[in-house]
Design a protein around this motif. Structure first.
Motif, mmCIF file in Angstrom:
data_model
loop_
_atom_site.group_PDB
_atom_site.id
_atom_site.type_symbol
_atom_site.label_atom_id
_atom_site.label_comp_id
_atom_site.label_asym_id
_atom_site.label_seq_id
_atom_site.Cartn_x
_atom_site.Cartn_y
_atom_site.Cartn_z
ATOM 1 N N LEU A 12 1.677 1.855 -11.915
ATOM 2 C CA LEU A 12 0.536 1.520 -11.061
ATOM 3 C C LEU A 12 -0.248 0.343 -11.655
ATOM 4 C CD1 LEU A 12 -1.180 2.555 -8.530
ATOM 5 C CD2 LEU A 12 -2.715 3.443 -10.266
ATOM 6 N N ILE A 13 -0.495 0.428 -12.962
ATOM 7 C CA ILE A 13 -1.229 -0.665 -13.620
ATOM 8 C C ILE A 13 -0.466 -1.975 -13.428
ATOM 9 C CG2 ILE A 13 -1.888 -1.576 -15.888
ATOM 10 C CD1 ILE A 13 -2.561 1.318 -16.678
ATOM 11 N N THR A 14 0.858 -1.915 -13.585
ATOM 12 C CA THR A 14 1.652 -3.126 -13.422
ATOM 13 C C THR A 14 1.582 -3.621 -11.981
ATOM 14 O OG1 THR A 14 3.123 -2.118 -15.038
ATOM 15 C CG2 THR A 14 3.899 -4.113 -13.957
ATOM 16 N N ALA A 15 1.738 -2.708 -11.020
ATOM 17 C CA ALA A 15 1.772 -3.122 -9.613
ATOM 18 C C ALA A 15 0.447 -3.751 -9.200
ATOM 19 C CB ALA A 15 2.083 -1.914 -8.720
ATOM 20 N N VAL A 16 -0.656 -3.153 -9.615
ATOM 21 C CA VAL A 16 -1.959 -3.722 -9.265
ATOM 22 C C VAL A 16 -2.151 -5.050 -9.975
ATOM 23 C CG1 VAL A 16 -4.450 -3.366 -9.416
ATOM 24 C CG2 VAL A 16 -2.964 -1.475 -8.775
ATOM 25 N N GLY A 17 -1.763 -5.100 -11.237
ATOM 26 C CA GLY A 17 -1.930 -6.325 -12.026
ATOM 27 C C GLY A 17 -1.222 -7.514 -11.415
ATOM 28 N N ILE A 18 0.052 -7.342 -11.071
ATOM 29 C CA ILE A 18 0.789 -8.499 -10.550
ATOM 30 C C ILE A 18 0.330 -8.858 -9.136
ATOM 31 C CG2 ILE A 18 2.832 -8.172 -11.995
ATOM 32 C CD1 ILE A 18 4.229 -6.880 -9.682
ATOM 33 N N ARG A 19 -0.315 -7.903 -8.451
ATOM 34 C CA ARG A 19 -0.794 -8.199 -7.106
ATOM 35 C C ARG A 19 -2.052 -9.054 -7.148
ATOM 36 N NH1 ARG A 19 0.821 -7.731 -1.674
ATOM 37 N NH2 ARG A 19 -0.982 -7.396 -0.341
ATOM 38 N N VAL A 20 -2.982 -8.699 -8.031
ATOM 39 C CA VAL A 20 -4.278 -9.385 -7.995
ATOM 40 C C VAL A 20 -4.345 -10.564 -8.956
ATOM 41 C CG1 VAL A 20 -5.496 -7.321 -7.250
ATOM 42 C CG2 VAL A 20 -5.334 -7.824 -9.681
ATOM 43 N N LEU A 21 -3.493 -10.626 -9.946
ATOM 44 C CA LEU A 21 -3.545 -11.742 -10.901
ATOM 45 C C LEU A 21 -2.198 -12.454 -10.928
ATOM 46 C CD1 LEU A 21 -5.469 -9.975 -13.792
ATOM 47 C CD2 LEU A 21 -6.341 -11.812 -12.346
ATOM 48 N N GLN A 22 -2.230 -13.652 -11.503
ATOM 49 C CA GLN A 22 -1.010 -14.461 -11.503
ATOM 50 C C GLN A 22 -0.148 -14.121 -12.715
ATOM 51 O OE1 GLN A 22 -2.792 -18.323 -11.288
ATOM 52 N NE2 GLN A 22 -3.143 -18.169 -9.079
ATOM 53 N N PHE A 23 0.649 -13.072 -12.562
ATOM 54 C CA PHE A 23 1.503 -12.646 -13.657
ATOM 55 C C PHE A 23 2.962 -13.060 -13.459
ATOM 56 C CE2 PHE A 23 -1.912 -9.629 -14.711
ATOM 57 C CZ PHE A 23 -1.945 -9.811 -16.064
ATOM 58 N N LEU A 24 3.377 -13.105 -12.196
ATOM 59 C CA LEU A 24 4.791 -13.352 -11.925
ATOM 60 C C LEU A 24 5.041 -14.845 -11.706
ATOM 61 C CD1 LEU A 24 5.833 -10.527 -9.429
ATOM 62 C CD2 LEU A 24 6.276 -10.662 -11.869
ATOM 63 N N PRO A 25 6.066 -15.401 -12.356
ATOM 64 C CA PRO A 25 6.411 -16.797 -12.079
ATOM 65 C C PRO A 25 7.009 -16.911 -10.676
ATOM 66 C CG PRO A 25 7.994 -15.822 -13.586
ATOM 67 C CD PRO A 25 6.931 -14.793 -13.367
ATOM 68 N N GLU A 26 6.776 -18.060 -10.048
ATOM 69 C CA GLU A 26 7.300 -18.320 -8.703
ATOM 70 C C GLU A 26 8.810 -18.151 -8.655
ATOM 71 O OE1 GLU A 26 5.675 -20.565 -5.460
ATOM 72 O OE2 GLU A 26 5.546 -18.424 -5.901
ATOM 73 N N TRP B 250 0.826 -1.210 0.000
ATOM 74 C CA TRP B 250 0.000 0.000 0.000
ATOM 75 C C TRP B 250 0.855 1.252 0.000
ATOM 76 C CZ3 TRP B 250 -4.527 -0.523 -1.808
ATOM 77 C CH2 TRP B 250 -5.227 -1.727 -1.647
ATOM 78 N N GLY B 251 1.994 1.158 0.654
ATOM 79 C CA GLY B 251 2.926 2.287 0.617
ATOM 80 C C GLY B 251 3.355 2.583 -0.814
ATOM 81 N N LEU B 252 3.674 1.515 -1.546
ATOM 82 C CA LEU B 252 4.088 1.673 -2.947
ATOM 83 C C LEU B 252 2.962 2.305 -3.766
ATOM 84 C CD1 LEU B 252 6.130 0.979 -5.255
ATOM 85 C CD2 LEU B 252 4.877 -1.160 -5.505
ATOM 86 N N LEU B 253 1.746 1.749 -3.538
ATOM 87 C CA LEU B 253 0.599 2.309 -4.287
ATOM 88 C C LEU B 253 0.394 3.780 -3.937
ATOM 89 C CD1 LEU B 253 -2.319 -0.210 -4.668
ATOM 90 C CD2 LEU B 253 -0.232 0.062 -5.984
ATOM 91 N N ALA B 254 0.560 4.115 -2.661
ATOM 92 C CA ALA B 254 0.365 5.507 -2.241
ATOM 93 C C ALA B 254 1.356 6.418 -2.956
ATOM 94 C CB ALA B 254 0.508 5.623 -0.731
ATOM 95 N N ILE B 255 2.604 5.963 -3.040
ATOM 96 C CA ILE B 255 3.610 6.787 -3.722
ATOM 97 C C ILE B 255 3.228 6.975 -5.194
ATOM 98 C CG2 ILE B 255 6.009 6.825 -4.502
ATOM 99 C CD1 ILE B 255 6.704 5.315 -1.901
ATOM 100 N N LEU B 256 2.883 5.847 -5.852
ATOM 101 C CA LEU B 256 2.531 5.946 -7.272
ATOM 102 C C LEU B 256 1.307 6.834 -7.458
ATOM 103 C CD1 LEU B 256 3.102 2.279 -8.487
ATOM 104 C CD2 LEU B 256 4.484 4.297 -8.964
ATOM 105 N N LEU B 257 0.322 6.661 -6.574
ATOM 106 C CA LEU B 257 -0.893 7.466 -6.704
ATOM 107 C C LEU B 257 -0.607 8.944 -6.513
ATOM 108 C CD1 LEU B 257 -3.612 5.246 -4.996
ATOM 109 C CD2 LEU B 257 -3.598 6.072 -7.356
ATOM 110 N N SER B 258 0.304 9.276 -5.594
ATOM 111 C CA SER B 258 0.575 10.705 -5.423
ATOM 112 C C SER B 258 1.337 11.252 -6.621
ATOM 113 C CB SER B 258 1.303 10.993 -4.110
ATOM 114 O OG SER B 258 2.193 9.968 -3.811
ATOM 115 N N VAL B 259 2.229 10.436 -7.213
ATOM 116 C CA VAL B 259 2.904 10.893 -8.437
ATOM 117 C C VAL B 259 1.871 11.170 -9.527
ATOM 118 C CG1 VAL B 259 4.440 10.174 -10.302
ATOM 119 C CG2 VAL B 259 5.079 9.746 -7.937
#
Lengths: 259, 166, 409
Positions: free
Chosen positions: C379-393, C17-26
């Motif tokens: 931001l789109i990338t950060a939200v995407g990889i958080r809620v969907l399975q984008f990153l390999p283990e 959320w800290g990361l999102l907050a920074i991106l959102l303020s930018v």
């Protein structure tokens, strides 16, 4: 030349001379200044390609230090009503205010000869600004005028990137004062219209050419490129002329002699 | 007692609703009469088309004229925006024209009421301005055969305040 | 070959959320800058009638190039059947979509009349490359989303190759189109050349991969996913190749221009006498964006270290912005040559530049708007990889196509 045209033009010229406080005799005879359409009246039919409006600018007659055409254009098209936004840098504002016609002074690198000329939209037959406009707001009217339809201009400035003549201006600021005949607003691009409001009223003249004649220089001949007997074509037959950036093959409506 | 109270409050609500409707009706009446007494339009019977038609369709009319003017070069018809402004602009006591898009003036009074944004006056002049060019220059260019009288009678006629014909 | 396992980004909530907050303020600051520019008009920016495209366009074009370049990583896996790149595909598609949206937003918010976007989307002039690009950009988004679906949904897997190939061809068209925005401007000496289109393609390879690598490193570090040395080396070598290609095209571009005598003046301007533009060209474009990263990548010791590789990717991005600055702004600052053999003594009223180099200094709102676009992409990338399975283990050498790894190692 038809005799009736001759008569009419003399009448017009003497008026201009009087208006400028110069005697009519100062204005040299011999050059016809205006085409006169026998049916001159506000138009009721859409423009056609029967006419193509253009100019011949004789740089040898364009006087050093004279800027009558520029101030006439400014008054005619409300450009003198622009004001520097509070807080803008004056030097930057010089480059941000809209300019339709410029007085350019050149010196030949080899011979040192000085040439003066007015530079405005060249009203190309193949205008690069029209080619690149994404919405088609930059368009060429049937009678050869290259104009901007402000109603569809989104202010992307791609036409300004494409124009080889730096003829276009973007309106950088809110415009408070404007003339009915020359709408202007923040966020759109504009350039010389060859005084389209006059043409549409049936008055075949431009503010710059009138001002130049009033000064007695007669460096600008305005007229119809499609009329073989018209004053513009006659003048073009008499003196050698060329286009600025002729290499681009744009077939400009504004021609210059002596450059 | 309780029933009485309910009836009483119900009546109050009804009265309030009635008052609201009445005031809305009054405002609607006003909307129908936004032609400013000081404007030329107040002195003529009708707009360039029947009033009812203009109320509903003025934008279609203006937009059609806009393309005709920009692409066809036809400026002199009765549907020009310059004509709208010329006829509907109001004047203050000293005879100075008031911008049609100012609060309470002809265009914005109705547009504010209907909450419809206007874009016209981002670029177009809100008072007849500089029209005298047509007038003067046309007079100077009289030899060209421009019929001044015909132009003055048109809706985009030059601004001359005492003129009342339309 | 082991099955690749994808997992949502498991960052601890406070950090996420800290990361999102920074991106959102930018983004918020960028949005406010755009509103300010829109409200006041463009006079508050450094842009003038001479330099009509400024810093927002530097960012927008960079982001659009990086977007199409980021999709390359997926293409290498699907189109060119390099199994080692298969696990990288999903993030590649997501990042591409995000960066493109960011770039387009910057472009749109810089318009003189952003409120007329509807006009731009409904009225087209098909002789304009710009109008074609509107289709290329919106089409790119659609194709990328379809591509992501074929990668993530088992039912769609069989379409992965054709859709991936189509996406690859589309992104080539897109970057060619973006390059042509400048390449077809016949009136401007610095632009008028077809080589700008392929040069933009190669630039997009480099910038897209550099952004991709930084995002990959950061997201993997943040929740302790491993990247194997072979994978690292593979990405690093690819970046080195692309950066060399950019330098090569830069050389050819200037040689082409130098060959024609009529372009000698503009070349002298960019390469020697252009002041700030010359400095940005040599220091930014060539040194920081080219030679230094190449030095790091091919250095026997530094080239093995992940932080140094990340630094090289960062330098490539900085160099990319510098290159865009020179291409977009430097070329406008140089006066239009209308009168060959003549010197322009006066051009309009005093202060109106025509024969002189046009002054331009970027203003804060422009820069903030540009960073806002970057923020949107991230931001789109950060939200995407958080809620969907984008990153390999895991991207350890054991997990990533061991055969391919062994072959290339």
């Amino acid at each position: 030349m038809k005799p009736d045209k001759e008569k009419i033009d003399n009448g017009r010229r003497s008026f201009i001379g009087a208006a400028a406080g110069v005697s009519a005799a100062v204005v040299a005879p011999g050059v016809v200044l205006h085409t006169v359409d026998a049916t001159a009246a506000p138009r009721t039919e859409p423009v056609t390609d029967l006419h193509r409006w253009g100019m011949l600018i004789d740089t040898s007659k364009c006087a050093d230090g004279c800027s009558a055409c520029v101030s006439a254009c400014d008054r005619e098209n409300g450009l003198n009503l622009q004001s520097k936004p509070l807080g803008d840098d004056p030097l930057k504002w010089d480059n941000q205010r809209a300019v339709w016609i410029r007085k350019v002074k050149l010196q030949d690198n080899t011979t040192g000869r000085i040439t003066n000329l007015p530079l405005m939209c060249q009203h190309c037959e193949n205008p690069p600004c029209v080619d690149v406009c994404p919405t088609g707001a930059s368009f060429k009217r049937a009678d050869g005028l290259v104009l901007v339809d402000r109603h569809t201009c989104i202010g992307c400035r791609y036409c300004m990137m494409a124009c080889p003549y730096k003829a276009r201006s973007f309106i950088h600021e809110k415009v408070d004062q404007k003339l009915t005949r020359a709408p202007r607003g923040k966020g759109c691009v504009e350039s010389c219209t060859l005084c389209v409001h006059r043409l549409d009223e049936g008055d075949i003249s431009t503010a710059c050419a009138d001002a130049c004649n009033a000064e007695g220089h007669q460096a600008i001949v305005f007229g119809d490129l499609n009329d073989p007997d018209g004053p513009l074509r006659q003048a073009l037959r008499q003196v050698p002329s060329r286009q600025i950036r002729q290499d681009l093959g744009l077939n400009t409506g504004v021609r210059y002699s002596g450059i | 007692m309780a029933i009485k109270a309910i009836t009483k409050s119900g009546l109050l609500v009804l009265a309030a609703a009635g008052a609201f409707l009445a005031s809305a009706g009054a405002r609607a009446e006003q909307v129908g009469d936004f032609v400013l007494p000081s404007s030329k339009a107040a002195k003529v019977e009708n707009c360039v088309e029947p009033t009812e038609y203009m109320r509903r369709n003025h934008f279609e009319v203006i937009r059609h004229q806009r393309d005709t003017t920009v692409y066809g070069g036809i400026r002199s018809t009765k549907h020009s925006l310059a004509g709208c402004v010329d006829c509907h602009v109001g004047y203050d006591e000293s005879g100075q024209p008031l911008s049609v898009s100012d609060e309470g003036q002809f265009c914005s009074a109705c547009h504010d009421y209907a909450a419809v944004t206007m874009n016209c006056f981002d670029c177009h002049a809100t008072v007849p301005e500089g029209e005298s060019w047509n007038h003067e220059t046309a007079a100077l260019h009289g030899h060209l055969g421009i019929d001044l009288a015909a132009r003055a009678a048109g809706p985009d006629a030059p601004a001359h305040r005492e003129g009342s014909q339309q | 070959m082991k099955r690749i396992v994808y997992r949502e980004w498991r960052l601890e909530p406070a950090r996420y959320w800290g990361l999102l907050a920074i991106l959102l303020s930018v983004i918020a600051i960028g949005g406010m800058a755009a509103l300010y520019m829109e409200h006041e008009g463009h006079w508050v920016t450094g842009m003038t009638n001479s330099v009509v495209w400024g810093v927002p366009h530097v960012f927008a074009v960079f982001l659009i190039l990086a977007a199409s370049g980021a999709l390359n990583v997926a293409s290498i896996g699907t189109v060119f059947d390099n199994a080692a790149y298969k696990p990288l595909g999903r993030l590649s598609g997501l990042l591409a979509a995000g960066l493109l949206v960011g770039g387009l937003l910057v472009l749109v918010l810089d318009l003189g009349r952003p409120d007329r976007l509807q006009v731009a989307m409904t009225t087209y002039n098909f002789s304009s490359i710009f109008a074609w690009n509107i289709f290329l950009y919106s089409g790119f988004l659609a194709v990328t989303i379809a591509y992501l679906w074929t990668m993530a949904e088992r039912k769609g897997n069989k379409f992965m190759k054709p859709v991936g190939t189509f996406a690859f061809l589309w992104r080539l068209a897109l970057t060619t189109g973006t390059g042509s925005i400048f390449g077809f401007l016949v009136g401007r000496e610095a632009y008028d050349t077809a080589i700008l289109a392929p040069m933009f393609v190669v630039m997009s390879f480099a910038y897209g991969l550099a952004v991709y690598m930084l995002v990959l490193f950061y997201s993997f570090d943040a929740d302790d996913r491993p990247i194997g040395p072979v994978m690292l080396k593979r990405l690093k070598n690819l970046l080195g190749l692309f950066v060399s290609a950019v330098l090569y095209f830069t050389l050819v571009y200037h040689l082409t221009k130098l060959y024609g005598a009529k372009n000698l003046d503009v070349e002298t301007f960019i390469l020697v006498t252009g002041g700030i533009y010359t400095a940005i060209f040599w220091v930014g474009w060539v040194l920081i964006g080219g030679l230094v990263p190449l030095g790091i990548i091919y250095h026997p010791v530094l080239g093995q270290e992940r932080n140094w590789i990340a630094a090289a990717a960062g330098l490539v991005i900085a160099g990319g912005l510098a290159a865009m600055y020179v291409v977009i702004i430097g070329s406008q600052a140089y006066p239009l040559e209308m009168f060959p053999g003549k010197t322009v003594l006066e051009f309009g009223a005093p202060g109106d530049v025509g024969g002189a180099v046009a002054p331009y200094s970027p203003s804060f709102p422009e820069i903030l708007l540009g960073f806002g676009g970057v923020g949107v992409g991230l931001l789109i990338t950060a939200v995407g990889i958080r809620v969907l399975q984008f990153l390999p283990e895991s991207l350890t050498d054991r997990d990533v196509a061991p055969a391919a790894g062994a072959a290339s190692a």
